[in-house]
Design a protein around this motif. Structure first.
Motif, PDB file in Angstrom:
ATOM      1  N   PHE A   1      41.300 -36.819  -1.214  1.00  0.00           N
ATOM      2  CA  PHE A   1      40.444 -37.690  -1.998  1.00  0.00           C
ATOM      3  C   PHE A   1      39.372 -36.880  -2.733  1.00  0.00           C
ATOM      4  O   PHE A   1      39.168 -37.061  -3.932  1.00  0.00           O
TER       5      PHE A   1
ATOM      6  N   HIS B   1      49.907 -47.406  -8.860  1.00  0.00           N
ATOM      7  CA  HIS B   1      48.987 -46.287  -8.631  1.00  0.00           C
ATOM      8  C   HIS B   1      47.560 -46.819  -8.680  1.00  0.00           C
ATOM      9  O   HIS B   1      47.313 -47.959  -9.079  1.00  0.00           O
ATOM     10  N   TYR B   2      46.622 -45.976  -8.277  1.00  0.00           N
ATOM     11  CA  TYR B   2      45.209 -46.348  -8.405  1.00  0.00           C
ATOM     12  C   TYR B   2      44.500 -45.344  -9.302  1.00  0.00           C
ATOM     13  O   TYR B   2      44.955 -44.215  -9.496  1.00  0.00           O
TER      14      TYR B   2
ATOM     15  N   ARG C   1      48.849 -39.943  -5.936  1.00  0.00           N
ATOM     16  CA  ARG C   1      48.247 -41.277  -5.916  1.00  0.00           C
ATOM     17  C   ARG C   1      49.142 -42.363  -6.486  1.00  0.00           C
ATOM     18  O   ARG C   1      48.709 -43.481  -6.754  1.00  0.00           O
TER      19      ARG C   1
ATOM     20  N   ARG D   1      47.477 -34.050  -3.149  1.00  0.00           N
ATOM     21  CA  ARG D   1      46.980 -33.767  -4.491  1.00  0.00           C
ATOM     22  C   ARG D   1      47.847 -32.740  -5.207  1.00  0.00           C
ATOM     23  O   ARG D   1      47.880 -32.686  -6.439  1.00  0.00           O
TER      24      ARG D   1
ATOM     25  N   ILE E   1      52.325 -44.269  -0.606  1.00  0.00           N
ATOM     26  CA  ILE E   1      51.628 -43.499  -1.633  1.00  0.00           C
ATOM     27  C   ILE E   1      51.851 -41.995  -1.448  1.00  0.00           C
ATOM     28  O   ILE E   1      51.892 -41.483  -0.327  1.00  0.00           O
TER      29      ILE E   1
ATOM     30  N   ALA F   1      50.324 -38.847  -1.117  1.00  0.00           N
ATOM     31  CA  ALA F   1      48.946 -38.533  -0.728  1.00  0.00           C
ATOM     32  C   ALA F   1      48.516 -37.122  -1.094  1.00  0.00           C
ATOM     33  O   ALA F   1      47.319 -36.850  -1.203  1.00  0.00           O
TER      34      ALA F   1
ATOM     35  N   CYS G   1      46.758 -49.852   0.843  1.00  0.00           N
ATOM     36  CA  CYS G   1      47.311 -48.512   0.623  1.00  0.00           C
ATOM     37  C   CYS G   1      48.354 -48.090   1.663  1.00  0.00           C
ATOM     38  O   CYS G   1      49.411 -47.578   1.293  1.00  0.00           O
TER      39      CYS G   1
ATOM     40  N   TYR H   1      40.081 -48.033  -7.551  1.00  0.00           N
ATOM     41  CA  TYR H   1      40.941 -47.889  -6.376  1.00  0.00           C
ATOM     42  C   TYR H   1      41.900 -49.056  -6.163  1.00  0.00           C
ATOM     43  O   TYR H   1      42.628 -49.076  -5.169  1.00  0.00           O
TER      44      TYR H   1
ATOM     45  N   ILE I   1      44.769 -41.574   2.415  1.00  0.00           N
ATOM     46  CA  ILE I   1      45.327 -40.312   1.919  1.00  0.00           C
ATOM     47  C   ILE I   1      44.634 -39.086   2.501  1.00  0.00           C
ATOM     48  O   ILE I   1      45.103 -37.958   2.306  1.00  0.00           O
TER      49      ILE I   1
ATOM     50  N   ILE J   1      40.719 -45.836   0.711  1.00  0.00           N
ATOM     51  CA  ILE J   1      41.561 -44.789   0.131  1.00  0.00           C
ATOM     52  C   ILE J   1      41.444 -43.500   0.932  1.00  0.00           C
ATOM     53  O   ILE J   1      42.439 -42.809   1.190  1.00  0.00           O
TER      54      ILE J   1
END
Length: 293
Positions: free
Chosen positions: A290, A150-151, A190, A184, A180, A182, A175, A249, A285, A281
């Protein structure tokens, strides 16, 4: 895999771990069993997590940076903060104390001592933006425990206090190869859905024609593992007494190695001033995920 509760949960999603309240003594007994029995990947592992209260830390730092009282009174207040009900984690790891970093910032600006810190004391090497600090998180792991890749948006300082952990690091530009999550809205936003531990077995899985386990997000599919192989990466083993800086990141996959229990604490603070890594990033995503992540 790390997760936070979201409502509603994604269709077909199940909690990857169970969060329990447990004393350290109880956990230590389980860690001893894991070491003696050499638990396999399908056995139950326990990860002990503790740390400072992030919201309290932010409130304290904000009070220090924005107070309007004279510097002399300010210094007295600072001394009270250190001798009062200070969290034992900060007492053991003063280099990660954002309050101390904030006091150093104030002493530098006002030219007068604050909390016993003079204007000549150098700024904190470990915390560059105290107002953005997220407290200290400590994780104590038994052998075999992993943290999925993860970041984190904040700049990360990681201190190894006992044992050792393997870190596999990949830059933000990798990425697209990491599968990932993406959205939220997902509980594990993430984080990588790919099971990195299966990468050495990708050719065997491909020959057997195995599909990804249901609900895994394709994390074990040989094609997904093949894509993972395109990512740039480096690895290191962090040992007791060492501190590693992890830029914002950068993705990191962590394994607690064989032997005794591992104790690691970290603190994060603010994104880089030049926004290094952010564009990669965002492209991966999406801007909306983001900005609201």
């Amino acid at each position: 895999m790390y997760w936070v509760a979201r409502s509603p949960s994604p269709p077909g999603w199940h909690k990857p771990t169970v969060k329990k309240l447990m004393s350290f003594t109880t956990w230590l007994g389980k860690a001893a069993d894991a070491r003696e029995k050499r638990l396999g990947p399908d056995d139950k592992h326990h990860y002990f997590v503790l740390g400072t209260n992030r919201d309290f830390t932010r409130k304290e730092v904000k009070n220090i940076l924005t107070t309007q009282v004279p510097p002399r009174k300010f210094a007295q207040r600072g001394e009270m903060e250190f001798t009062g009900a200070s969290n034992f984690v900060l007492e053991d790891l003063p280099i990660f104390d954002a309050r101390r970093a904030a006091m150093a910032e104030v002493a530098k600006v006002t030219g007068q001592s604050c909390g016993g810190i003079t204007k000549d004391e150098p700024a904190s090497f470990f915390i560059r933006q105290a107002i953005h600090n997220k407290g200290v998180q400590c994780r104590i792991g038994m052998r075999g425990v992993i943290a999925e890749a993860h970041y984190d948006a904040g700049r990360n300082m990681i201190a190894m206090l006992r044992g050792k952990k393997r870190y596999v690091l990949t830059p933000p530009e990798s990425c697209p190869a990491l599968n990932i999550i993406a959205s939220r809205q997902h509980p594990s936003f993430r984080h990588s859905q790919t099971d990195w531990s299966l990468y050495p077995q990708r050719e065997r899985l491909d020959k057997r024609g195995e599909d990804a386990p249901q609900g895994s997000g394709g994390g074990a599919h040989p094609k997904v593992l093949e894509t993972l192989g395109r990512a740039q990466a480096l690895e290191t083993v962090l040992r007791a007494g060492e501190v590693m800086y992890l830029p914002s990141y950068w993705f990191h996959y962590i394994v607690s190695l064989d032997g005794d229990i591992s104790v690691q604490c970290n603190t994060r603070h603010g994104p880089p001033p030049l926004k290094q890594g952010e564009a990669a990033i965002v492209q991966c995503i999406g801007r909306d995920n983001f900005e609201h992540g």
